[in-house]
Design a protein around this motif. Sequence first.
Motif, PDB file in Angstrom:
ATOM      1  N   ARG A  60       0.795  -1.292  -0.109  1.00 10.66           N
ATOM      2  CA  ARG A  60      -0.041  -0.226   0.032  1.00 10.66           C
ATOM      3  C   ARG A  60       0.896   1.244  -0.056  1.00 10.66           C
ATOM      4  NH1 ARG A  60      -5.529  -0.391   1.332  1.00 10.66           N
ATOM      5  NH2 ARG A  60      -6.133  -2.703   1.659  1.00 10.66           N
ATOM      6  N   GLN A  61       1.812   1.477   0.931  1.00 12.39           N
ATOM      7  CA  GLN A  61       2.767   2.441   0.864  1.00 12.39           C
ATOM      8  C   GLN A  61       3.722   2.697  -0.347  1.00 12.39           C
ATOM      9  OE1 GLN A  61       6.464   3.827   3.262  1.00 12.39           O
ATOM     10  NE2 GLN A  61       4.678   3.730   4.824  1.00 12.39           N
ATOM     11  N   VAL A  62       4.121   1.751  -0.963  1.00 10.72           N
ATOM     12  CA  VAL A  62       4.836   1.736  -2.315  1.00 10.72           C
ATOM     13  C   VAL A  62       3.861   2.222  -3.410  1.00 10.72           C
ATOM     14  CG1 VAL A  62       6.400   0.433  -3.804  1.00 10.72           C
ATOM     15  CG2 VAL A  62       6.709   0.018  -1.429  1.00 10.72           C
ATOM     16  N   THR A  63       2.957   1.675  -3.405  1.00 19.46           N
ATOM     17  CA  THR A  63       1.886   1.899  -4.474  1.00 19.46           C
ATOM     18  C   THR A  63       1.418   3.514  -4.164  1.00 19.46           C
ATOM     19  OG1 THR A  63       0.980  -0.412  -4.655  1.00 19.46           O
ATOM     20  CG2 THR A  63      -0.553   1.619  -5.353  1.00 19.46           C
ATOM     21  N   ALA A  68       1.801   8.857  -6.678  1.00 19.78           N
ATOM     22  CA  ALA A  68       2.022  10.243  -6.415  1.00 19.78           C
ATOM     23  C   ALA A  68       2.859  10.721  -7.399  1.00 19.78           C
ATOM     24  CB  ALA A  68       2.815  10.447  -4.898  1.00 19.78           C
ATOM     25  N   ARG A  69       3.952   9.930  -7.764  1.00 18.99           N
ATOM     26  CA  ARG A  69       4.840  10.334  -8.887  1.00 18.99           C
ATOM     27  C   ARG A  69       4.189  10.102 -10.438  1.00 18.99           C
ATOM     28  NH1 ARG A  69       8.073   6.532  -6.180  1.00 18.99           N
ATOM     29  NH2 ARG A  69       9.831   7.485  -4.954  1.00 18.99           N
ATOM     30  N   ALA A  70       3.335   9.075 -10.187  1.00 15.29           N
ATOM     31  CA  ALA A  70       2.471   9.024 -11.551  1.00 15.29           C
ATOM     32  C   ALA A  70       1.610  10.134 -11.945  1.00 15.29           C
ATOM     33  CB  ALA A  70       2.005   7.870 -11.736  1.00 15.29           C
ATOM     34  N   TYR A  71       0.960  10.775 -10.909  1.00 16.01           N
ATOM     35  CA  TYR A  71       0.039  11.768 -10.965  1.00 16.01           C
ATOM     36  C   TYR A  71       0.620  13.044 -11.535  1.00 16.01           C
ATOM     37  CZ  TYR A  71      -3.980   8.956  -9.668  1.00 16.01           C
ATOM     38  OH  TYR A  71      -5.089   8.215  -9.628  1.00 16.01           O
ATOM     39  N   ILE A  98      10.617   8.581 -13.987  1.00 12.32           N
ATOM     40  CA  ILE A  98      10.353   8.898 -12.727  1.00 12.32           C
ATOM     41  C   ILE A  98       9.377   7.929 -12.053  1.00 12.32           C
ATOM     42  CG2 ILE A  98       8.776  10.460 -11.261  1.00 12.32           C
ATOM     43  CD1 ILE A  98       9.761  12.540 -13.502  1.00 12.32           C
ATOM     44  N   CYS A  99       8.883   7.060 -12.649  1.00  8.21           N
ATOM     45  CA  CYS A  99       7.934   6.007 -12.068  1.00  8.21           C
ATOM     46  C   CYS A  99       8.321   4.595 -12.224  1.00  8.21           C
ATOM     47  CB  CYS A  99       6.406   6.248 -12.784  1.00  8.21           C
ATOM     48  SG  CYS A  99       5.554   7.718 -12.644  1.00  8.21           S
ATOM     49  N   GLU A 128      -5.969  -2.395  -8.317  1.00  6.09           N
ATOM     50  CA  GLU A 128      -6.855  -1.371  -8.394  1.00  6.09           C
ATOM     51  C   GLU A 128      -6.432  -0.249  -8.092  1.00  6.09           C
ATOM     52  OE1 GLU A 128      -9.493  -2.990  -5.206  1.00  6.09           O
ATOM     53  OE2 GLU A 128      -9.832  -4.828  -6.353  1.00  6.09           O
ATOM     54  N   GLU A 129      -5.388  -0.012  -7.145  1.00  2.26           N
ATOM     55  CA  GLU A 129      -5.359   1.347  -6.650  1.00  2.26           C
ATOM     56  C   GLU A 129      -3.952   2.077  -7.495  1.00  2.26           C
ATOM     57  OE1 GLU A 129      -6.801   3.137  -4.474  1.00  2.26           O
ATOM     58  OE2 GLU A 129      -8.276   1.551  -4.262  1.00  2.26           O
ATOM     59  N   GLY A 130      -3.033   0.896  -7.973  1.00  2.00           N
ATOM     60  CA  GLY A 130      -1.953   1.473  -8.711  1.00  2.00           C
ATOM     61  C   GLY A 130      -2.193   1.579 -10.131  1.00  2.00           C
ATOM     62  N   PRO A 131      -2.088   0.593 -11.040  1.00  2.00           N
ATOM     63  CA  PRO A 131      -1.863   0.496 -12.359  1.00  2.00           C
ATOM     64  C   PRO A 131      -3.514   0.808 -13.074  1.00  2.00           C
ATOM     65  CG  PRO A 131      -0.727  -1.341 -12.089  1.00  2.00           C
ATOM     66  CD  PRO A 131      -1.527  -0.710 -10.697  1.00  2.00           C
ATOM     67  N   GLY A 132      -4.423   0.381 -12.372  1.00  2.00           N
ATOM     68  CA  GLY A 132      -6.078   0.661 -12.712  1.00  2.00           C
ATOM     69  C   GLY A 132      -6.356   2.122 -12.598  1.00  2.00           C
ATOM     70  N   LYS A 133      -5.971   2.697 -11.504  1.00  2.00           N
ATOM     71  CA  LYS A 133      -6.195   4.178 -11.570  1.00  2.00           C
ATOM     72  C   LYS A 133      -5.467   4.969 -12.528  1.00  2.00           C
ATOM     73  CE  LYS A 133      -8.337   4.677  -6.706  1.00  2.00           C
ATOM     74  NZ  LYS A 133      -8.048   5.628  -5.398  1.00  2.00           N
ATOM     75  N   ILE A 134      -4.136   4.641 -12.549  1.00  2.00           N
ATOM     76  CA  ILE A 134      -3.231   5.393 -13.631  1.00  2.00           C
ATOM     77  C   ILE A 134      -3.782   5.409 -14.968  1.00  2.00           C
ATOM     78  CG2 ILE A 134      -0.826   6.021 -14.142  1.00  2.00           C
ATOM     79  CD1 ILE A 134      -1.497   6.961 -11.258  1.00  2.00           C
ATOM     80  N   GLU A 135      -4.054   4.317 -15.154  1.00  2.00           N
ATOM     81  CA  GLU A 135      -4.466   3.945 -16.859  1.00  2.00           C
ATOM     82  C   GLU A 135      -5.874   4.680 -17.001  1.00  2.00           C
ATOM     83  OE1 GLU A 135      -4.696  -0.417 -17.208  1.00  2.00           O
ATOM     84  OE2 GLU A 135      -2.377  -0.507 -17.470  1.00  2.00           O
TER      85      GLU A 135
END
Length: 216
Positions: A60-63, A68-71, A98-99, A128-135
């Motif tokens: 969770r923390q690493v994600t 934050a970097r991706a956004y 960066i990501c 769900e919280e990582g690639p899903g949201k960024i994509e």
Amino acid sequence: MTRSHAAKRQSIINAAAAVFCREGLAGANIDLIAAEAGVSRQTIYNHHGDKEKLFDAVLRQVTDRCNARAYAVLDTFPDHPTDLERDLTDFALRMNKICLCCQDGEFLNKLIQLEGERHPELFDVWREEGPGKIESALAARFARLAYSGYLEIDDPDVAARHFMALNQSDIHLPSTFGRQLSDEQLLASTKCAVSTFLRAFGRKPIRTPETETIRG
């Protein structure tokens, strides 16, 4: 000097990330993590409970850090490009550097390689919280480019997944073996990824009788 509660908690997360990445979930244990963090095993149990809960806390923390970097990079997306291929390449290169080519990105890649097949359920939150949201966020930006006439896209979500897959394709394998692409290799890979993406989704030139005559 006594460490604060927050500092102790963070040292446990950092130590657990290092141990999980080095030993895998099966090989890691609370004693190893406690020794690396410089705390007692009871402190870890008090903060996080068992090993699986600690693994989840690390993910969770690493994600969150990766997001934050991706956004931050997504905020630099070329909504009004002057040269679409060049501007998308610059954006994709920032995303890579960066990501993906960072400690957290490499940690996630290695951990997924180690444990993704054996324990896929542990990565539900990350998916769900990582690639899903960024994509999804990237898809919205591609939809705007398509609306403005820069791209031809039927499904922005598909376009976003293809863009990310192409952009990451040459990075994952070296990262698995603890290596990174050189700056020159990363630039060449990114240029190839964007060029391939635009061949699939770039706006096609309008054919007229005059252009057909020239082509003939």
